[in-house]
Scaffold this motif. Structure first.
Motif, PDB file in Angstrom:
ATOM      1  N   GLU A 191      18.196  59.702  44.846  1.00  0.00           N
ATOM      2  CA  GLU A 191      17.949  59.943  43.434  1.00  0.00           C
ATOM      3  C   GLU A 191      19.260  59.961  42.658  1.00  0.00           C
ATOM      4  OE1 GLU A 191      15.945  63.659  43.115  1.00  0.00           O
ATOM      5  OE2 GLU A 191      14.459  63.170  44.650  1.00  0.00           O
ATOM      6  N   VAL A 192      19.180  59.518  41.401  1.00  0.00           N
ATOM      7  CA  VAL A 192      20.320  59.623  40.504  1.00  0.00           C
ATOM      8  C   VAL A 192      19.807  60.070  39.138  1.00  0.00           C
ATOM      9  CG1 VAL A 192      20.200  57.145  39.957  1.00  0.00           C
ATOM     10  CG2 VAL A 192      22.297  58.441  39.473  1.00  0.00           C
ATOM     11  N   THR A 193      20.486  61.064  38.553  1.00  0.00           N
ATOM     12  CA  THR A 193      20.141  61.587  37.230  1.00  0.00           C
ATOM     13  C   THR A 193      21.380  61.548  36.353  1.00  0.00           C
ATOM     14  OG1 THR A 193      18.480  63.070  38.198  1.00  0.00           O
ATOM     15  CG2 THR A 193      19.209  63.544  35.957  1.00  0.00           C
ATOM     16  N   ILE A 194      21.253  60.930  35.170  1.00  0.00           N
ATOM     17  CA  ILE A 194      22.366  60.800  34.240  1.00  0.00           C
ATOM     18  C   ILE A 194      21.886  61.270  32.874  1.00  0.00           C
ATOM     19  CG2 ILE A 194      23.989  59.206  33.152  1.00  0.00           C
ATOM     20  CD1 ILE A 194      23.631  57.381  35.621  1.00  0.00           C
ATOM     21  N   VAL A 195      22.527  62.312  32.333  1.00  0.00           N
ATOM     22  CA  VAL A 195      22.053  62.939  31.100  1.00  0.00           C
ATOM     23  C   VAL A 195      23.227  63.201  30.162  1.00  0.00           C
ATOM     24  CG1 VAL A 195      20.859  64.933  30.118  1.00  0.00           C
ATOM     25  CG2 VAL A 195      20.166  64.063  32.352  1.00  0.00           C
ATOM     26  N   ASP A 196      23.043  62.854  28.888  1.00  0.00           N
ATOM     27  CA  ASP A 196      23.987  63.189  27.826  1.00  0.00           C
ATOM     28  C   ASP A 196      25.367  62.582  28.104  1.00  0.00           C
ATOM     29  OD1 ASP A 196      24.927  64.170  25.490  1.00  0.00           O
ATOM     30  OD2 ASP A 196      24.956  66.274  26.086  1.00  0.00           O
ATOM     31  N   VAL A 197      25.434  61.244  27.984  1.00  0.00           N
ATOM     32  CA  VAL A 197      26.675  60.533  28.275  1.00  0.00           C
ATOM     33  C   VAL A 197      26.948  59.515  27.175  1.00  0.00           C
ATOM     34  CG1 VAL A 197      26.387  60.856  30.753  1.00  0.00           C
ATOM     35  CG2 VAL A 197      25.513  58.767  29.671  1.00  0.00           C
TER      36      VAL A 197
ATOM     37  N   GLU B   2      15.226  56.466  42.853  1.00  0.00           N
ATOM     38  CA  GLU B   2      14.522  57.089  41.744  1.00  0.00           C
ATOM     39  C   GLU B   2      15.573  57.505  40.715  1.00  0.00           C
ATOM     40  OE1 GLU B   2      11.913  60.209  42.878  1.00  0.00           O
ATOM     41  OE2 GLU B   2      10.883  59.022  44.407  1.00  0.00           O
ATOM     42  N   ALA B   3      15.604  56.807  39.581  1.00  0.00           N
ATOM     43  CA  ALA B   3      16.645  57.027  38.582  1.00  0.00           C
ATOM     44  C   ALA B   3      16.052  57.615  37.313  1.00  0.00           C
ATOM     45  CB  ALA B   3      17.364  55.713  38.263  1.00  0.00           C
ATOM     46  N   VAL B   4      16.739  58.602  36.734  1.00  0.00           N
ATOM     47  CA  VAL B   4      16.371  59.209  35.460  1.00  0.00           C
ATOM     48  C   VAL B   4      17.603  59.179  34.568  1.00  0.00           C
ATOM     49  CG1 VAL B   4      15.601  61.293  34.286  1.00  0.00           C
ATOM     50  CG2 VAL B   4      14.636  60.703  36.521  1.00  0.00           C
ATOM     51  N   VAL B   5      17.466  58.594  33.383  1.00  0.00           N
ATOM     52  CA  VAL B   5      18.584  58.481  32.439  1.00  0.00           C
ATOM     53  C   VAL B   5      18.093  58.920  31.066  1.00  0.00           C
ATOM     54  CG1 VAL B   5      20.221  56.924  31.337  1.00  0.00           C
ATOM     55  CG2 VAL B   5      19.599  56.571  33.741  1.00  0.00           C
TER      56      VAL B   5
ATOM     57  N   LYS C 288      24.028  63.608  40.462  1.00  0.00           N
ATOM     58  CA  LYS C 288      23.702  64.172  39.156  1.00  0.00           C
ATOM     59  C   LYS C 288      24.949  64.140  38.287  1.00  0.00           C
ATOM     60  CE  LYS C 288      20.086  67.303  40.859  1.00  0.00           C
ATOM     61  NZ  LYS C 288      19.626  68.712  40.918  1.00  0.00           N
ATOM     62  N   ILE C 289      24.819  63.556  37.093  1.00  0.00           N
ATOM     63  CA  ILE C 289      25.942  63.446  36.166  1.00  0.00           C
ATOM     64  C   ILE C 289      25.467  63.882  34.788  1.00  0.00           C
ATOM     65  CG2 ILE C 289      27.596  61.869  35.103  1.00  0.00           C
ATOM     66  CD1 ILE C 289      27.299  60.099  37.605  1.00  0.00           C
ATOM     67  N   ALA C 290      26.248  64.723  34.112  1.00  0.00           N
ATOM     68  CA  ALA C 290      25.837  65.218  32.793  1.00  0.00           C
ATOM     69  C   ALA C 290      27.052  65.541  31.941  1.00  0.00           C
ATOM     70  CB  ALA C 290      24.951  66.452  32.932  1.00  0.00           C
ATOM     71  N   ASP C 291      26.867  65.472  30.618  1.00  0.00           N
ATOM     72  CA  ASP C 291      27.872  65.895  29.645  1.00  0.00           C
ATOM     73  C   ASP C 291      29.184  65.128  29.819  1.00  0.00           C
ATOM     74  OD1 ASP C 291      26.048  67.825  28.716  1.00  0.00           O
ATOM     75  OD2 ASP C 291      26.685  69.221  30.272  1.00  0.00           O
ATOM     76  N   VAL C 292      29.083  63.803  29.771  1.00  0.00           N
ATOM     77  CA  VAL C 292      30.259  62.926  29.905  1.00  0.00           C
ATOM     78  C   VAL C 292      30.354  62.080  28.636  1.00  0.00           C
ATOM     79  CG1 VAL C 292      31.325  61.057  31.215  1.00  0.00           C
ATOM     80  CG2 VAL C 292      30.046  62.861  32.415  1.00  0.00           C
ATOM     81  N   PRO C 293      31.338  62.279  27.778  1.00  0.00           N
ATOM     82  CA  PRO C 293      31.394  61.552  26.510  1.00  0.00           C
ATOM     83  C   PRO C 293      31.742  60.071  26.653  1.00  0.00           C
ATOM     84  CG  PRO C 293      33.327  62.940  26.777  1.00  0.00           C
ATOM     85  CD  PRO C 293      32.403  63.296  27.891  1.00  0.00           C
ATOM     86  N   GLY C 294      32.308  59.672  27.780  1.00  0.00           N
ATOM     87  CA  GLY C 294      32.723  58.292  27.973  1.00  0.00           C
ATOM     88  C   GLY C 294      31.768  57.508  28.847  1.00  0.00           C
TER      89      GLY C 294
END
Length: 298
Positions: A106-112, A124-127, A90-96
């Protein structure tokens, strides 16, 4: 300026005393190489240790994990690179930049800022909420993505891919898909999709060119925009069907060839539907070989 590290370790052992001794012998090693701070876990050879690591770092730092085999959650850092990831990510709030290779789970990437995601073996990926470009290389599994502002590039094999809320996407969008499924909702950017035995469904909001090429017995389905566009849809050894509401707007249907065998080779039959709708506009080009095309109005 500071970094805080907290590691909890569970260990096996012949008895409680040994398990506790092995857990206490586990520790972190900190090393520096130029601008890098390298953190590595050291564990006893005896027993089996299961660590949980919590790090708090300045937001300006980039995080790189060469390999991971357990769940990871990363937030509020400058950028993230994961060379090979297993288990939940899980990855979130990364400006770069976020660059991840994920194997299974599973992998989730939000607000990058930007995304480069490679998946292997049924991920299962969610972006969502990507402010820049996004690149995906998918082998099996599923991708659900929405609200991507920049260009989109997809290489997919035997994967189910769905993009939603594409109205803010600047594009261009390029997709190569073999087997599997491609679904695009709210499409409004310059797009080209090349499919091989892929089911393709598009809800086109209009305002930009669209080209779809598909080989195999799967169907191209498109809901066309309510504003002007120019349609050119052709199916070889397949059919093109159009809603009556669209057909009445002046679309022209042509059929060439009869599909009957000529000598040792079967003749190809082509069905083409073309014309300007609502005064014309950006082109919608659809090509199917051995598959059908379905065009729906709103």
């Amino acid at each position: 300026e500071d970094l805080d590290a907290e590691m909890h370790v569970r260990s096996t052992g012949y008895d409680t005393d040994e398990a506790e001794r092995l857990a206490r012998a586990s520790h972190l090693v900190f090393d520096e190489a130029g601008s890098l701070l390298i953190i590595e876990g050291k564990f006893p050879v005896e027993g089996r240790q299961t660590p949980t690591l919590r790090l708090k770092v300045p937001r300006r730092l980039a995080i790189r994990i060469d390999e991971k085999g357990s769940p990871a959650e990363i937030r509020n850092v400058a950028s993230v690179v994961i060379g090979s990831g297993r288990s939940v990510t899980k990855i979130a709030d990364v400006p770069g930049m976020v660059n991840v290779t994920q194997r299974g789970s599973e992998v989730t990437i939000v607000d990058v800022g930007t995304v480069k995601l490679s998946t292997i073996t049924g991920v299962e990926a969610v972006v969502s909420r990507v402010r820049g470009d996004a690149s995906f290389t998918l082998q099996g599994g599923e991708l659900r993505a929405e609200s991507i502002a920049g260009a989109i590039d997809v290489e997919a094999r035997n994967a189910e891919v769905q993009f939603d809320r594409l109205g803010e996407t600047r594009g261009p969008i390029r997709i190569n898909a073999t087997l599997g499924e491609v679904v695009m909702n709210g499409l409004a950017a310059d797009t080209r999709i090349d499919g091989r035995r892929s089911e393709i469904r598009i809800d086109h909001a209009g305002g930009a060119p669209l080209s779809v090429y598909n080989e195999g017995d799967e169907t191209i389905e498109i809901t066309v925009p309510s504003r002007g566009f120019t349609l050119d849809a052709a199916a070889v050894d397949g059919d093109v069907s159009v809603d009556e509401s669209l057909a009445s707007l002046g679309l022209k249907r042509e059929t060439s060839g009869n599909g009957e065998t000529e000598g040792d080779r079967p003749a190809r039959q082509e069905v083409r539907v073309s014309g300007a709708v609502h005064g014309g506009g950006p082109p919608i080009t659809l090509r199917a070989t051995r598959g059908d095309i379905v065009v729906r109005g709103r």
